[in-house]
Motif scaffolding. Sequence first.
Motif, short mmCIF file in Angstrom:
data_model
loop_
_atom_site.label_atom_id
_atom_site.label_comp_id
_atom_site.label_asym_id
_atom_site.label_seq_id
_atom_site.Cartn_x
_atom_site.Cartn_y
_atom_site.Cartn_z
N THR A 92 0.83 -1.19 0.00
CA THR A 92 0.00 0.00 0.00
C THR A 92 0.87 1.26 0.00
N TYR A 93 0.45 2.25 -0.80
CA TYR A 93 1.14 3.54 -0.85
C TYR A 93 0.12 4.66 -0.63
N LEU A 94 0.53 5.69 0.10
CA LEU A 94 -0.31 6.86 0.33
C LEU A 94 0.40 8.09 -0.25
N ARG A 95 -0.33 8.89 -1.03
CA ARG A 95 0.22 10.16 -1.51
C ARG A 95 -0.67 11.28 -0.99
N PHE A 96 -0.04 12.29 -0.37
CA PHE A 96 -0.80 13.39 0.21
C PHE A 96 0.10 14.61 0.36
N SER A 97 -0.51 15.75 0.62
CA SER A 97 0.21 16.99 0.91
C SER A 97 -0.17 17.45 2.31
N GLY A 98 0.83 17.97 3.04
CA GLY A 98 0.56 18.48 4.37
C GLY A 98 1.46 17.85 5.41
N THR A 99 1.01 17.83 6.64
CA THR A 99 1.74 17.20 7.74
C THR A 99 1.02 15.92 8.16
N ALA A 100 1.77 15.05 8.82
CA ALA A 100 1.17 13.78 9.27
C ALA A 100 2.03 13.18 10.37
N THR A 101 1.42 12.30 11.13
CA THR A 101 2.13 11.52 12.15
C THR A 101 1.85 10.05 11.90
N ILE A 102 2.92 9.24 11.90
CA ILE A 102 2.79 7.79 11.71
C ILE A 102 3.27 7.13 13.00
N GLU A 103 2.48 6.21 13.54
CA GLU A 103 2.86 5.59 14.80
C GLU A 103 2.23 4.20 14.93
N LYS A 104 2.78 3.44 15.86
CA LYS A 104 2.23 2.13 16.22
C LYS A 104 1.15 2.33 17.28
N ALA A 105 0.15 1.46 17.25
CA ALA A 105 -0.92 1.54 18.24
C ALA A 105 -1.44 0.14 18.52
N GLY A 106 -2.26 0.04 19.56
CA GLY A 106 -2.87 -1.25 19.88
C GLY A 106 -1.87 -2.33 20.19
N GLY A 107 -0.85 -1.99 20.99
CA GLY A 107 0.16 -2.99 21.31
C GLY A 107 0.93 -3.46 20.08
N TYR A 108 1.29 -2.49 19.22
CA TYR A 108 2.04 -2.74 17.99
C TYR A 108 1.22 -3.49 16.93
N GLU A 109 -0.05 -3.72 17.17
CA GLU A 109 -0.85 -4.48 16.22
C GLU A 109 -1.38 -3.61 15.08
N GLU A 110 -1.27 -2.28 15.21
CA GLU A 110 -1.76 -1.38 14.17
C GLU A 110 -0.69 -0.35 13.82
N THR A 111 -0.71 0.10 12.56
CA THR A 111 0.08 1.23 12.11
C THR A 111 -0.92 2.32 11.72
N VAL A 112 -0.79 3.51 12.34
CA VAL A 112 -1.79 4.56 12.19
C VAL A 112 -1.14 5.80 11.58
N VAL A 113 -1.77 6.33 10.52
CA VAL A 113 -1.35 7.59 9.91
C VAL A 113 -2.40 8.63 10.25
N THR A 114 -1.99 9.70 10.95
CA THR A 114 -2.92 10.72 11.43
C THR A 114 -2.59 12.07 10.79
N PHE A 115 -3.64 12.80 10.40
CA PHE A 115 -3.50 14.13 9.82
C PHE A 115 -4.17 15.15 10.74
N PRO A 116 -3.66 16.38 10.79
CA PRO A 116 -4.27 17.37 11.70
C PRO A 116 -5.70 17.74 11.31
N ASP A 117 -6.03 17.67 10.02
CA ASP A 117 -7.37 17.95 9.54
C ASP A 117 -7.73 16.91 8.48
N ARG A 118 -8.97 16.92 8.06
CA ARG A 118 -9.36 16.01 6.99
C ARG A 118 -8.60 16.38 5.72
N VAL A 119 -8.09 15.35 5.02
CA VAL A 119 -7.24 15.60 3.87
C VAL A 119 -7.54 14.57 2.78
N ARG A 120 -7.28 14.96 1.55
CA ARG A 120 -7.46 14.05 0.41
C ARG A 120 -6.19 13.21 0.24
#
Length: 707
Positions: A96-124
């Motif tokens: 999987t590849y994501l292309r976007f413009s802006g800022t983001a945070t990528i982190e592990k969650a759920g006891g390392y069972e998930e990888t989460v990409v978070t944006f400060p606002d809704r983004v395309r």
Amino acid sequence: MIEWAVDDGALRVTDADNAELSVRGGDLVVGGTGPDIPRPVDETVVVTTDELRFPHAVAYAFSLGSDAQYELDPDGAPLSLSPGEYVVDIDTEIKTYLRFSGTATIEKAGGYEETVVTFPDRVRVIVGFRSRHELPAGTITVPDTPEGIATGLTHLTTSHKTDGPDRTYPTLRGHPSLLERGDSLEIPDCIRDDFSPSGIELIVPADYESLFVVAPLAYYLQATIEPRERPATGPNHAMLRVPEYAVEKRLSPMPGLERDVDRLLRKAFFFDCLVRNAGPYGTNLAEQSMLEVLGFDAEELYEASPQRRLATYLEVPDAAIDHRLPDWHLSTYVRPEYDSVEAFPFLLDRMSLIHMPRTSELEGKELVERSLEDFYRGGSGDHDGNDGRDGHGRASTGQVASVDIVKPELRSGRVHGWLADGVPIDVFKTTQEAYHNRLDYLERATDSTSIAVVLNDPEMAGEHDDVAEIYRQRSEELSMEVTVDESLSTADLARIFEDDHDFVHYIGHCETDGLRCPDGYLSTSSLSRCNTQTFFLNACGSYYEGMGLIERGSVAGAVTFSKVLNDHAVKVGSTFAKLLVHGFSIERAMGLARRRIMMGKDYAVVGDGTHSLTQGEHRVPTTLTLEELENERAEYLVTFDCFSTRVTGSYYFPHVEGNEFAYLCGTQSNFTVTKPELATLLEETNASVIFNGDVYWSTELASHFVE
């Protein structure tokens, strides 16, 4: 082929190989097919969201405005991306590849069972998907000559997507083109046009034994195979040549050629796995220090030609690295005859070593002794004092089909396949049909995995209840349909195998006339066609009935060679079911399940044992081995074994406190943990666990270590 749909607020993606990915997000809106992105993808979609949640994955971010690249720290530290335009690589079961413009945070969650990409606002976000398991492109026809077969094998290398060290990543090795037998050599223009000689040559004796054995090495190195007639005098040896660097490495004649090819392939593959870390997809690999010890410049070698890299690797003595090479994952023993060539695209797709089949007779009670040796080596708690031949067996008034089992001469490899005459122990017995059947199922579009459980003897309800519950629990996490039937007639049981099912778990009796039903016996040879992809015939002496299913359309299945105890069958059946629905291949699931009983050698796999029914939470199925240490802190030694015949070249990261390294799949890693740390590890890791010689599932064993 990629298919996607929106279901219950999630974007669900599947490919032709039944791989499945679920992407969730905050108020996720999917806008349909998206534009191309600067990565190789099969499908793109546009989504609008402020968060995207993936299963556990390695993640990289690449800035499109500069050469900057970043990796999500495997130890859990978040990755913050400053304003810019990015492509993020999420290494899930479906690439999987994501292309976007802006800022983001990528982190592990759920006891390392998930990888989460978070944006400060809704983004395309443009989301691109690429299937890891491609269908072969085109078919090469080869005549019954060493020259024709050599040319056909040489052109299979066009499936590689690169000639650099990144070809060690399974996503950059496509499925080789098919081979078929014919009167003359025919290579489609699309394959001929894509073929480019690498400048590496393998000169081999013009006999099928030598050609078959060198095929995996030639395939990986993208080398040209050149048959040579036997010289008038002297040994008929092979030669590895790199003319540009004046390299001529003499190889042994058969059978020593098997050993030489084994060493060369493992060495070249291992070094490429280390050198690739100088490229854009590098990681902190535990084995990386080997390059520094040898004085290799990884960046220079990463940019070097295939000839230069190989010439450099060949300068390293075998003795200097033998102890560091990961165990090779797969060896297949192939009958050296013309009709075997059609299996090679499938074997090379799995990067299997090829060996010549050699067997000897089992002596006396050797089968019993070998079973007990495996059993007691594990220290299993099921020491009931019998040899598995009496007691509460799956009793039958009829005669159970006997199988003449032989002892194979096995070479290196974690898993062994047998594409030759005879029925050996310790291997999966495969056929040409099994591999072609797998292609048929890849081309079928399915929305979910269909599992049918059949109980044809009420006395065996214990296993029936256990496995049905296991499948139902898993169906809550994956798209899976489970049906349960009892006391089926011969016509109804035939219909089960003839209908489209991904897996059939049969529990009952098997005799010389077939699978027992209330109104008689069903012989699988009577089926006009089998549309069951995989199966487990957990009944006495089911080997021949299982082979019948393979011949009529199945890919792989588990069977027995002789009579089995009922309580042993329950243990094997329930463990096999658990492993199978969590992504373990048929062969590996059976290998672990049969450790639980004394007569484990009575169980075997037929068809393509490398085949998997579903995917697991982790792309590479994991097995942990626990050993209690006798020290003051009451610690435990935990050994990670992440291994799959389908993803050779991948790596894994053990989520143990203080660990900062990734390891190549096939290399075991060891850690010392306290009892509370072990409980947390088991709770957060979906894996099989070997403890006190028995096999458990990690989340079910975790409570045993909670203080």
